[in-house]
Scaffold this motif. Structure first.
Motif, PDB file in Angstrom:
ATOM      1  N   GLY A  12      -4.630  24.304 -15.908  1.00  9.76           N
ATOM      2  CA  GLY A  12      -4.357  23.237 -16.862  1.00  9.76           C
ATOM      3  C   GLY A  12      -5.641  22.665 -17.414  1.00  9.76           C
ATOM      4  O   GLY A  12      -6.742  22.960 -16.948  1.00  9.76           O
ATOM      5  N   ALA A  13      -5.514  21.824 -18.412  1.00 10.26           N
ATOM      6  CA  ALA A  13      -6.684  21.179 -18.999  1.00 10.26           C
ATOM      7  C   ALA A  13      -7.222  20.102 -18.067  1.00 10.26           C
ATOM      8  O   ALA A  13      -8.418  19.843 -18.039  1.00 10.26           O
ATOM      9  N   ARG A  14      -6.327  19.465 -17.311  1.00 11.26           N
ATOM     10  CA  ARG A  14      -6.727  18.461 -16.327  1.00 11.26           C
ATOM     11  C   ARG A  14      -6.363  18.951 -14.944  1.00 11.26           C
ATOM     12  O   ARG A  14      -5.499  19.796 -14.776  1.00 11.26           O
ATOM     13  N   VAL A  15      -7.003  18.386 -13.960  1.00 11.60           N
ATOM     14  CA  VAL A  15      -6.705  18.716 -12.570  1.00 11.60           C
ATOM     15  C   VAL A  15      -5.715  17.692 -12.042  1.00 11.60           C
ATOM     16  O   VAL A  15      -5.910  16.485 -12.205  1.00 11.60           O
ATOM     17  N   TRP A  16      -4.625  18.174 -11.427  1.00  9.12           N
ATOM     18  CA  TRP A  16      -3.600  17.313 -10.868  1.00  9.12           C
ATOM     19  C   TRP A  16      -3.435  17.624  -9.392  1.00  9.12           C
ATOM     20  O   TRP A  16      -3.699  18.733  -8.951  1.00  9.12           O
ATOM     21  N   ALA A  17      -2.957  16.649  -8.640  1.00  6.86           N
ATOM     22  CA  ALA A  17      -2.660  16.860  -7.230  1.00  6.86           C
ATOM     23  C   ALA A  17      -1.187  17.222  -7.084  1.00  6.86           C
ATOM     24  O   ALA A  17      -0.327  16.613  -7.704  1.00  6.86           O
ATOM     25  N   VAL A  22       1.092  10.930  -2.103  1.00 10.33           N
ATOM     26  CA  VAL A  22       0.469  11.858  -1.158  1.00 10.33           C
ATOM     27  C   VAL A  22      -0.982  11.464  -0.918  1.00 10.33           C
ATOM     28  O   VAL A  22      -1.636  10.898  -1.783  1.00 10.33           O
ATOM     29  N   CYS A  23      -1.471  11.797   0.278  1.00  9.43           N
ATOM     30  CA  CYS A  23      -2.881  11.554   0.591  1.00  9.43           C
ATOM     31  C   CYS A  23      -3.683  12.801   0.232  1.00  9.43           C
ATOM     32  O   CYS A  23      -3.117  13.842  -0.116  1.00  9.43           O
ATOM     33  N   GLY A  24      -4.985  12.719   0.323  1.00  8.08           N
ATOM     34  CA  GLY A  24      -5.841  13.839  -0.027  1.00  8.08           C
ATOM     35  C   GLY A  24      -5.690  15.038   0.889  1.00  8.08           C
ATOM     36  O   GLY A  24      -5.934  16.167   0.482  1.00  8.08           O
ATOM     37  N   ASP A  25      -5.260  14.812   2.141  1.00  5.28           N
ATOM     38  CA  ASP A  25      -5.089  15.918   3.078  1.00  5.28           C
ATOM     39  C   ASP A  25      -3.770  16.661   2.886  1.00  5.28           C
ATOM     40  O   ASP A  25      -3.625  17.787   3.335  1.00  5.28           O
ATOM     41  N   ALA A  30      -0.332   8.380   5.897  1.00 13.39           N
ATOM     42  CA  ALA A  30      -1.674   7.849   5.641  1.00 13.39           C
ATOM     43  C   ALA A  30      -1.641   7.138   4.287  1.00 13.39           C
ATOM     44  O   ALA A  30      -0.684   7.255   3.526  1.00 13.39           O
ATOM     45  N   VAL A  31      -2.685   6.391   3.980  1.00 14.34           N
ATOM     46  CA  VAL A  31      -2.760   5.723   2.683  1.00 14.34           C
ATOM     47  C   VAL A  31      -2.793   6.797   1.589  1.00 14.34           C
ATOM     48  O   VAL A  31      -3.585   7.732   1.647  1.00 14.34           O
ATOM     49  N   ALA A  32      -1.916   6.664   0.617  1.00 14.63           N
ATOM     50  CA  ALA A  32      -1.787   7.676  -0.433  1.00 14.63           C
ATOM     51  C   ALA A  32      -2.929   7.561  -1.437  1.00 14.63           C
ATOM     52  O   ALA A  32      -3.386   6.473  -1.770  1.00 14.63           O
ATOM     53  N   ALA A  33      -3.360   8.718  -1.933  1.00 15.40           N
ATOM     54  CA  ALA A  33      -4.394   8.753  -2.960  1.00 15.40           C
ATOM     55  C   ALA A  33      -3.784   8.699  -4.352  1.00 15.40           C
ATOM     56  O   ALA A  33      -4.420   8.284  -5.298  1.00 15.40           O
ATOM     57  N   GLY A  34      -2.521   9.121  -4.478  1.00 16.41           N
ATOM     58  CA  GLY A  34      -1.840   9.122  -5.768  1.00 16.41           C
ATOM     59  C   GLY A  34      -0.539   9.885  -5.675  1.00 16.41           C
ATOM     60  O   GLY A  34      -0.176  10.393  -4.622  1.00 16.41           O
ATOM     61  N   PRO A  35       0.178   9.995  -6.799  1.00 15.73           N
ATOM     62  CA  PRO A  35       1.459  10.694  -6.788  1.00 15.73           C
ATOM     63  C   PRO A  35       1.297  12.206  -7.004  1.00 15.73           C
ATOM     64  O   PRO A  35       0.344  12.655  -7.620  1.00 15.73           O
ATOM     65  N   VAL A  85       0.859  -1.173   0.000  1.00 19.30           N
ATOM     66  CA  VAL A  85       0.000   0.000   0.000  1.00 19.30           C
ATOM     67  C   VAL A  85       0.900   1.230   0.000  1.00 19.30           C
ATOM     68  O   VAL A  85       1.814   1.328   0.821  1.00 19.30           O
ATOM     69  N   ALA A  86       0.666   2.153  -0.906  1.00 21.30           N
ATOM     70  CA  ALA A  86       1.458   3.390  -0.945  1.00 21.30           C
ATOM     71  C   ALA A  86       1.054   4.264   0.230  1.00 21.30           C
ATOM     72  O   ALA A  86      -0.125   4.433   0.519  1.00 21.30           O
ATOM     73  N   ARG A  87       2.051   4.818   0.898  1.00 23.28           N
ATOM     74  CA  ARG A  87       1.826   5.695   2.043  1.00 23.28           C
ATOM     75  C   ARG A  87       2.274   7.108   1.724  1.00 23.28           C
ATOM     76  O   ARG A  87       3.254   7.320   1.015  1.00 23.28           O
ATOM     77  N   CYS A  88       1.566   8.070   2.256  1.00 19.42           N
ATOM     78  CA  CYS A  88       1.875   9.483   2.053  1.00 19.42           C
ATOM     79  C   CYS A  88       3.251   9.798   2.638  1.00 19.42           C
ATOM     80  O   CYS A  88       3.579   9.364   3.740  1.00 19.42           O
TER      81      CYS A  88
END
Length: 96
Positions: free
Chosen positions: A46-51, A35-38, A22-27, A14-17
């Motif tokens: 941009g044309a797309r939304v990135w974290a 990184v996690c959502g918090d 915490a459990v990561a939501a994505g890179p 499981v990827a961790r922030c």
């Protein structure tokens, strides 16, 4: 705090922030750290939304405008150089 993948109950890793573990939501879109959502913000411009992780936001903000300007510069500078070369060659050809 080290981020990355850790195993949980003999299941898949499981990827961790990297910031809070915490459990990561994505890179992160810039540094690719999990990184996690918090611990991230969403990009603007941009044309797309990135974290983007909070550390990258502190260094460069959440806008992608600088990246787009850099990309356009990589395209425009060689074209301008070639145009100047063609103009110079044309000038030399007319002098003869």
């Amino acid at each position: 705090m080290s981020g990355g993948l850790i195993s949980h109950n003999d299941g898949p890793p499981v990827a961790r922030c990297v910031r809070c573990s915490a459990v990561a939501a994505g890179p992160c879109a810039r540094c690719h750290a999990p990184v996690c959502g918090d611990c991230c913000v969403l990009t603007e411009g941009g044309a797309r939304v990135w974290a983007i992780c909070l550390a990258c936001e502190d260094r460069g903000g959440r806008s992608l405008r600088r990246g787009w300007i850099t990309l356009l510069g990589w395209i425009a500078v060689p074209i301008a150089g070639l145009a100047a070369l063609v103009a110079l060659l044309e000038w030399f050809a007319r002098r003869r």
